[in-house]
Design an enzyme around this catalytic site. Sequence first.
Site, short mmCIF file in Angstrom:
data_model
loop_
_atom_site.label_atom_id
_atom_site.label_comp_id
_atom_site.label_asym_id
_atom_site.label_seq_id
_atom_site.Cartn_x
_atom_site.Cartn_y
_atom_site.Cartn_z
N ILE A 705 0.82 -1.22 0.00
CA ILE A 705 0.00 0.00 0.00
C ILE A 705 0.84 1.26 0.00
O ILE A 705 0.31 2.36 -0.06
CB ILE A 705 -0.94 0.02 1.22
CG1 ILE A 705 -0.15 -0.09 2.53
CG2 ILE A 705 -1.99 -1.07 1.11
CD1 ILE A 705 -1.01 0.06 3.77
N GLY A 706 2.16 1.14 0.06
CA GLY A 706 2.98 2.34 0.06
C GLY A 706 4.45 2.01 0.05
O GLY A 706 4.88 0.90 0.38
N MET A 707 5.22 3.00 -0.36
CA MET A 707 6.68 2.86 -0.39
C MET A 707 7.27 4.21 -0.05
O MET A 707 6.84 5.24 -0.57
CB MET A 707 7.14 2.38 -1.76
CG MET A 707 8.66 2.20 -1.86
SD MET A 707 9.17 1.73 -3.54
CE MET A 707 8.30 0.19 -3.76
N GLY A 708 8.24 4.22 0.85
CA GLY A 708 8.85 5.47 1.25
C GLY A 708 10.34 5.34 1.42
O GLY A 708 10.95 4.34 1.02
N ALA A 709 10.92 6.37 2.04
CA ALA A 709 12.36 6.40 2.19
C ALA A 709 12.88 5.34 3.14
O ALA A 709 14.05 4.98 3.09
CB ALA A 709 12.80 7.78 2.70
N ILE A 712 8.98 -0.46 2.53
CA ILE A 712 7.73 -0.77 1.84
C ILE A 712 6.68 -1.12 2.89
O ILE A 712 6.96 -1.86 3.84
CB ILE A 712 7.90 -1.95 0.87
CG1 ILE A 712 9.00 -1.65 -0.15
CG2 ILE A 712 6.60 -2.25 0.14
CD1 ILE A 712 9.31 -2.81 -1.06
N VAL A 713 5.47 -0.60 2.71
CA VAL A 713 4.39 -0.84 3.67
C VAL A 713 3.36 -1.79 3.05
O VAL A 713 2.94 -1.60 1.90
CB VAL A 713 3.70 0.47 4.08
CG1 VAL A 713 2.62 0.19 5.11
CG2 VAL A 713 4.72 1.45 4.64
N LYS A 728 5.71 -2.62 7.87
CA LYS A 728 6.73 -1.93 7.08
C LYS A 728 7.98 -2.79 7.02
O LYS A 728 8.61 -3.08 8.05
CB LYS A 728 7.06 -0.56 7.68
CG LYS A 728 8.25 0.11 7.00
CD LYS A 728 8.45 1.54 7.45
CE LYS A 728 7.43 2.44 6.81
NZ LYS A 728 7.74 3.87 7.04
N ASP A 831 11.54 13.73 11.37
CA ASP A 831 10.94 13.73 10.03
C ASP A 831 9.43 13.96 10.12
O ASP A 831 8.65 13.24 9.51
CB ASP A 831 11.24 12.42 9.30
CG ASP A 831 10.98 12.52 7.80
OD1 ASP A 831 10.95 13.66 7.28
OD2 ASP A 831 10.81 11.48 7.15
#
Length: 1013
Positions: A705-709, A712-713, A728, A831
Amino acid sequence: MKMKIIVLFLYYCYIGSTSSVLASIDNVNELSVLLSVKSTLVDPLNFLKDWKLSDTSDHCNWTGVRCNSNGNVEKLDLAGMNLTGKISDSISQLSSLVSFNISCNGFESLLPKSIPPLKSIDISQNSFSGSLFLFSNESLGLVHLNASGNNLSGNLTEDLGNLVSLEVLDLRGNFFQGSLPSSFKNLQKLRFLGLSGNNLTGELPSVLGQLPSLETAILGYNEFKGPIPPEFGNINSLKYLDLAIGKLSGEIPSELGKLKSLETLLLYENNFTGTIPREIGSITTLKVLDFSDNALTGEIPMEITKLKNLQLLNLMRNKLSGSIPPAISSLAQLQVLELWNNTLSGELPSDLGKNSPLQWLDVSSNSFSGEIPSTLCNKGNLTKLILFNNTFTGQIPATLSTCQSLVRVRMQNNLLNGSIPIGFGKLEKLQRLELAGNRLSGGIPGDISDSVSLSFIDFSRNQIRSSLPSTILSIHNLQAFLVADNFISGEVPDQFQDCPSLSNLDLSSNTLTGTIPSSIASCEKLVSLNLRNNNLTGEIPRQITTMSALAVLDLSNNSLTGVLPESIGTSPALELLNVSYNKLTGPVPINGFLKTINPDDLRGNSGLCGGVLPPCSKFQRATSSHSSLHGKRIVAGWLIGIASVLALGILTIVTRTLYKKWYSNGFCGDETASKGEWPWRLMAFHRLGFTASDILACIKESNMIGMGATGIVYKAEMSRSSTVLAVKKLWRSAADIEDGTTGDFVGEVNLLGKLRHRNIVRLLGFLYNDKNMMIVYEFMLNGNLGDAIHGKNAAGRLLVDWVSRYNIALGVAHGLAYLHHDCHPPVIHRDIKSNNILLDANLDARIADFGLARMMARKKETVSMVAGSYGYIAPEYGYTLKVDEKIDIYSYGVVLLELLTGRRPLEPEFGESVDIVEWVRRKIRDNISLEEALDPNVGNCRYVQEEMLLVLQIALLCTTKLPKDRPSMRDVISMLGEAKPRRKSNSNEENTSRSLAEKHSSVFSTSPVNGLL
C-alpha cells in the site's frame, strides 16, 4: 595556453557586444549552454519546464535566469527546486555569470572544476561530499560563499585566505576537521563567518581578532579547546558571537567587555571556569547573554545590572554562589531569567518583575529562601514560573492566581505553607500546577474543577485536609491528577463519565473510604491508577479489566474484599498489578500475565490461593464456592483449559505440517531459507493475536500500500483475530547487514515500542531475522494527512471544515509533547511531515514513521547526515547537525501551514527558492491580506478565517529562524487552546470577531518571542 584562450574568448565577447548580430549569436550560444546544463539535471517537479527552444525563446526570462543589460546570463538561481543530477561542465561557457545559487536541492556530484569566476556561490543544503574545491586566482573576486548543510570534509586549507574580497563565508553543518588556517587574517572584508556544526579542533586562532569588519561569528558546535583569545575583544564591529557547545576552557576573557556593538554572546555548554568578568557589564548593547552549562564559580557580578538592553540572561547549570543582585529587577527589557541548578542562595529581589516584562523565571534546584515576590507578574507577561527544589517559605502570593498569562507553575519541594490560593482554576492558559512536597494545608480550591486548560496537577506530599471536589476529575484537558501523601478523606468521586484525557491518577496514601467507582472504567486513556494505602472497601470492579489503556494498577494496603476478577489477567494493556495487603479471597486466575506475576504483589491476602501462590485447600475452594459463583466458573475453566491444551497440541501438529508445505512454496521459499533468513523472531510490544507466520503470509505485492524512504508498507489482514495491520519492511543495505547493526536497531525499536500515547501510532511488534526487518503497527483506515489535504484519498472529503483540521493539529501537538517532554530519554522524531501523520477511523491524528527518530540521551546530539524531508527541514539543521526538539517544532509549523493553506511545502507558484514559510512571511512584509493565503475550501466565512489566523500566528512562531525563539510543544498546546474554534450563530458573529480580535495578540504571551519575521 588555457589563460590565453580565456583572454581571447573574453576579448571577442567584448568586441561582439558592439554588434547586434554577434550579440544575437552569443545569446543563441548561451541558450544552448543552458539547455546543456538542464540535460544533466533531474527535475522531478518540472520547475524548469520553460527551459526549451521555441520561436519566441528568450532565455533571460526562463525560470531562475537573470541577464545583464547586454542580454548575457549573469545570475543562475535554481534554489529549492528539488533538483538532483550533476552540474554540466558547459556552465563554464557562461562567461558573464557572477552569481550561482543551487541551494536546497539534492545534488551530490562535485561542481565542475571549470566553473567561471563568480562573485557569489551558494551550494548550501545539498549532499555534496569530499573536500571544498580549491580556489584559483580567478576566484579572488568571490564575495559570497555558502556551502553550509552538506557532507563536505577534510581540512580548511590556507587557500581560503586568498579570497580577500570575501564578505560572507558560511561552511556550517559539514564535517570539516583540523584547525582554522592562519590565513583567515587576510579576510579583512569578512562580515559573516559561519563554521558551526563541524568537527574542527585545536585552539581558536587569535588572528580572528584582526578582522575589522566581522559582525557575525558562529563557531559553536565544534571541538575547539583551550581559551578564548583575548584578541577577540578587538573586533569592534562584532554583533553576534556564538562559541557554544564545544570544549573551550579557561576563564572568560575580560577583554570581551570591549565589544561595544555586541548584542548576542553565546558561550553555553563548554568547560569555562573562574568567575563571570565584571567587564561584561560594559557591553551596554547586549541583549542575549548565555553562559549556561559550564563550571563558572563565584557570584553574579553587580555589573550585570548595567545591561539595560538585556532580554535574556541564562546562567543555569554552573557552580555560581551568592545571591541575585537586587538591581537586576531594574532591567526594563528582561524577559527570560534562567539560573537553575547552581548553589545560589538568599532571597529573590523583592520587586523582581515589577519593572520588566518577565516571561520566564527558572531558579529551580538552588538554595533560595524567603518568600516568593508578589510582583513577578506585574507586567502580565509571566508564562513560566519554575521554583522547585529550594527552601522558599511563606504563602503562595495571591497575585499569581490572577496572572492570566501563566502556563506553568512549578513550586514543588519547598517549605511553602498556608492554603492554595483561589483563582488558579480561572487561569485560561495554565497547564501545569505543581505544588508537591511543601507544607500546604487547607483544602483543594473548588475553582480548580472549573479549569479549561489544566493538564497536570500535582499536590502530593502536603498536608491538605479535605475531600476531593466532586467534579475535579472531569477537567476536560486533565492528563494527570496526583494528590498522594495528604489527608484527603471522603470517597473517590463517582464522576468519571467525562475524563477524555486522564492518563495518570494517584490518590495513594490518604484516608479515602468507600468503594472503587465502577465508572472509572469510562476513562479510556487512563494508563496508571494508584489507590494504595487508603481505607477502601468492597470488591474490585470487574469493569476495570476492560480498560484498554490501563497498564499500572496499584490497590495495595486497603480493605478490599471478594475475589480477583477472572479476566484481570487478560486485561488489554495491564502490565503491573499490586493488590497486596487486602482481604481478597479465592483462587488466583492463571490466565495472561497472572501466570508470572510476582507473588509479593498478592501477599497479605490470607484468602488468596492457587496460581503463583500455594495451591488452594479443599476448605478454601469450598469457602470460595460458598461465597460466590466464581468457584463454578473456575472449575469450568480448568476443564476447558485441559481440553484446550489437548486441542492446541493437535492444532500445532497440523499447523506445522501445513506451514512446512506452504513454506516450501510461498514467501520464504527454499532459496530464502538457504541464505540464512530463517528463523524469524517476533518481538511483541503488546498482546498479539497473531504469529510471525500470519504476518509473513501477507507480505506480497498485492498487499503493498505504500513505499517510502524507510521501506515498503503492506496491509496485513489477520483472519484469526480479525485484525488489520500495517507492516513496514525496512530497507537495509548490504553494509548494514555486514556491520551487524541488527542488534542496535532491535534495541532502539524496543525502546520505541514502549511508547504509549493516543496520538502516536502503536508499534505492535517487530519481526526480524539476519537479513530483514519489519515493523508491525496499527493500520490507519484514513491514510495519511498529506494525501487527505491534497486530495488523494477519501479522508480529504472529511477535512473541509476547520474544526477537523484544528483537531488534527492539536492531536499532533499532544503527540510531539509526549515525545519531547514525557519520554526519558526524549524522542526526537526528525521527520515530521504530513505524510508521516496518519488518520484513524475517527480522523484522530497519529504520528508515525520513526525510521529517522533517535533516542536523545543528551540534550544535544550529533547525527551523521541530514535527515528529514525538503520543505520541512529546520534551517539550522543544515549547519549544526546537532538535533534537539526544536527541529520537530519547525516541521510541525510547516504542517500547520499545510492545514491552513491547503498547499504543499514547495510549490512552483511560490517562486524561486521560496518555500511555504517564506511565501507566508512575504505576504506579511508586503502587507498582503493573509486571508488570501488560507484554504478557500475551509476558511469561507469571517469568523472561521479569524480562528485560522490565530493558528497561523502559532505556525509562524514555530518556524522562526532561530531555534531558541521557537516555543516548546507544551507552549504550542497552550496557544492552540487559546485558538480553539468557537462556534456561534450568525447573529453573534460580530461579537465573535471582536472577542477573537482581542485574543489576537495574547496568543504570543506563552512564548518569549519578539516577533514573527
